[in-house]
Design an enzyme around this catalytic site. Structure first.
Site, PDB file in Angstrom:
ATOM      1  N   LYS A  13       4.665   4.000   0.849  1.00 55.70           N
ATOM      2  CA  LYS A  13       5.934   4.144   1.564  1.00 55.70           C
ATOM      3  C   LYS A  13       6.377   2.840   2.223  1.00 55.70           C
ATOM      4  O   LYS A  13       7.575   2.565   2.312  1.00 55.70           O
ATOM      5  CB  LYS A  13       5.840   5.260   2.615  1.00 55.70           C
ATOM      6  CG  LYS A  13       4.787   5.076   3.680  1.00 55.70           C
ATOM      7  CD  LYS A  13       4.721   6.282   4.600  1.00 55.70           C
ATOM      8  CE  LYS A  13       3.645   6.124   5.671  1.00 55.70           C
ATOM      9  NZ  LYS A  13       2.275   6.077   5.088  1.00 55.70           N
ATOM     10  N   ARG A  88       5.343  11.173  12.717  1.00 54.97           N
ATOM     11  CA  ARG A  88       4.101  11.677  12.144  1.00 54.97           C
ATOM     12  C   ARG A  88       3.864  13.150  12.464  1.00 54.97           C
ATOM     13  O   ARG A  88       3.023  13.788  11.844  1.00 54.97           O
ATOM     14  CB  ARG A  88       2.908  10.861  12.656  1.00 54.97           C
ATOM     15  CG  ARG A  88       2.863   9.431  12.158  1.00 54.97           C
ATOM     16  CD  ARG A  88       1.677   8.706  12.751  1.00 54.97           C
ATOM     17  NE  ARG A  88       1.586   7.331  12.325  1.00 54.97           N
ATOM     18  CZ  ARG A  88       0.900   6.898  11.274  1.00 54.97           C
ATOM     19  NH1 ARG A  88       0.253   7.780  10.533  1.00 54.97           N
ATOM     20  NH2 ARG A  88       0.863   5.625  10.954  1.00 54.97           N
ATOM     21  N   ARG A 127      -6.746  -2.437  -0.543  1.00 56.28           N
ATOM     22  CA  ARG A 127      -5.535  -3.080  -0.023  1.00 56.28           C
ATOM     23  C   ARG A 127      -5.878  -4.316   0.806  1.00 56.28           C
ATOM     24  O   ARG A 127      -6.825  -4.322   1.581  1.00 56.28           O
ATOM     25  CB  ARG A 127      -4.742  -2.085   0.821  1.00 56.28           C
ATOM     26  CG  ARG A 127      -3.431  -2.644   1.356  1.00 56.28           C
ATOM     27  CD  ARG A 127      -2.550  -1.558   1.927  1.00 56.28           C
ATOM     28  NE  ARG A 127      -3.121  -0.888   3.089  1.00 56.28           N
ATOM     29  CZ  ARG A 127      -2.491   0.073   3.766  1.00 56.28           C
ATOM     30  NH1 ARG A 127      -1.295   0.480   3.366  1.00 56.28           N
ATOM     31  NH2 ARG A 127      -3.066   0.638   4.805  1.00 56.28           N
ATOM     32  N   ARG A 160      -7.319  -4.592   6.662  1.00 54.24           N
ATOM     33  CA  ARG A 160      -7.099  -3.973   7.964  1.00 54.24           C
ATOM     34  C   ARG A 160      -8.339  -3.222   8.413  1.00 54.24           C
ATOM     35  O   ARG A 160      -9.078  -2.660   7.600  1.00 54.24           O
ATOM     36  CB  ARG A 160      -5.910  -3.013   7.898  1.00 54.24           C
ATOM     37  CG  ARG A 160      -4.585  -3.709   8.022  1.00 54.24           C
ATOM     38  CD  ARG A 160      -3.384  -2.840   7.788  1.00 54.24           C
ATOM     39  NE  ARG A 160      -3.543  -1.434   8.084  1.00 54.24           N
ATOM     40  CZ  ARG A 160      -2.588  -0.523   7.862  1.00 54.24           C
ATOM     41  NH1 ARG A 160      -1.441  -0.899   7.343  1.00 54.24           N
ATOM     42  NH2 ARG A 160      -2.781   0.745   8.145  1.00 54.24           N
ATOM     43  N   ARG A 171      -8.115   9.342   8.333  1.00 56.88           N
ATOM     44  CA  ARG A 171      -6.662   9.174   8.414  1.00 56.88           C
ATOM     45  C   ARG A 171      -5.944  10.107   7.439  1.00 56.88           C
ATOM     46  O   ARG A 171      -4.911  10.695   7.777  1.00 56.88           O
ATOM     47  CB  ARG A 171      -6.279   7.722   8.114  1.00 56.88           C
ATOM     48  CG  ARG A 171      -6.663   6.729   9.196  1.00 56.88           C
ATOM     49  CD  ARG A 171      -6.490   5.313   8.703  1.00 56.88           C
ATOM     50  NE  ARG A 171      -5.123   5.027   8.316  1.00 56.88           N
ATOM     51  CZ  ARG A 171      -4.783   4.053   7.469  1.00 56.88           C
ATOM     52  NH1 ARG A 171      -5.699   3.310   6.902  1.00 56.88           N
ATOM     53  NH2 ARG A 171      -3.515   3.843   7.192  1.00 56.88           N
TER      54      ARG A 171
END
Length: 223
Positions: A13, A88, A127, A160, A171
């Site tokens: 996203k 969220r 990532r 990250r 998550r």
């Protein structure tokens, strides 16, 4: 135009929000980036945010809303914006609607990018992010030209702290539970569209723009 992009962590996203914002010539607001930017300041507020991010927990709604409220009232958002990573929860969505109402605005579209859990884990664990220009790479699907180096600005890429497997699984579980309720909330308002996120990046981008153009055309005809 105000466009909200929803999806679990790793759904793409953020990447799609950046591309769509450029095409619409409006700002891209990544709430995750806004929170991390505040955390990097090491202010009292930033330390609270940083502690939550490191543990893979959601930042408190009060803090998140404060950050979002300040950002959308800046002058570059007057003609609209594309936002991802927020809201969220249903409570955040309700509060966000109230905030927009006070500004005599409302969301035009809410797009849900749907990706299966196994793909999400693979995407997130590989990532890599540029800490300088925020470019996003992947060790398998979107590697930089030079391993570990950003193509745009030459900075060393980082992983990250919340992209480790144990934190990722936490998550994803948290996100999917709340997102089902959030999808129902926006579906009831008639502005939710679901997009298959298991396809090529360009195919997803094309579908997003088709949705936006079609709705704009419909609105023009109705007027």
């Amino acid at each position: 135009m105000i466009l909200i992009l929803l999806g679990p962590p790793g759904s793409g996203k953020g990447t799609q929000a950046q591309k769509t914002a450029r095409q619409l010539a409006v700002p891209h607001l990544s709430v995750g980036d806004l929170l991390r930017k505040e955390a990097a300041k090491q202010s009292a507020l930033g330390k609270q945010i940083g502690a939550s991010l490191k543990q893979g927990e959601l930042v408190s709604e009060a803090i998140t809303l404060q950050i979002v409220r300040e950002r959308i009232q800046q002058t570059d958002c007057e003609n609209g914006f594309v936002i991802d990573g927020f809201p969220r929860t249903v409570q955040q969505a309700q509060t966000f609607n109230k905030l927009l109402n006070k500004l005599r605005r409302k969301p035009d579209h809410v797009l849900w990018i749907d990706v299966d859990a196994e793909s999400l884990l693979e995407r997130l664990s590989g990532r890599r992010i540029c800490p300088n220009c925020k470019a996003i790479y992947h060790v398998k699907f979107r590697p930089p030209l030079k391993p570990g180096i950003c193509d745009r600005c030459g900075q060393i890429l980082i992983q990250r702290s919340d992209d480790t497997p144990s934190v990722i699984e936490k998550r994803i579980r948290q996100s999917l539970t709340e997102m089902e309720k959030l999808k129902s909330f926006y579906h009831a308002q008639g502005i939710l569209r679901t997009i298959d996120g298991n396809r090529e990046e360009w195919q997803i981008s094309d579908e997003i723009m088709r949705i936006i153009r079609n709705v704009r055309l419909f609105m023009t005809i109705e007027v």
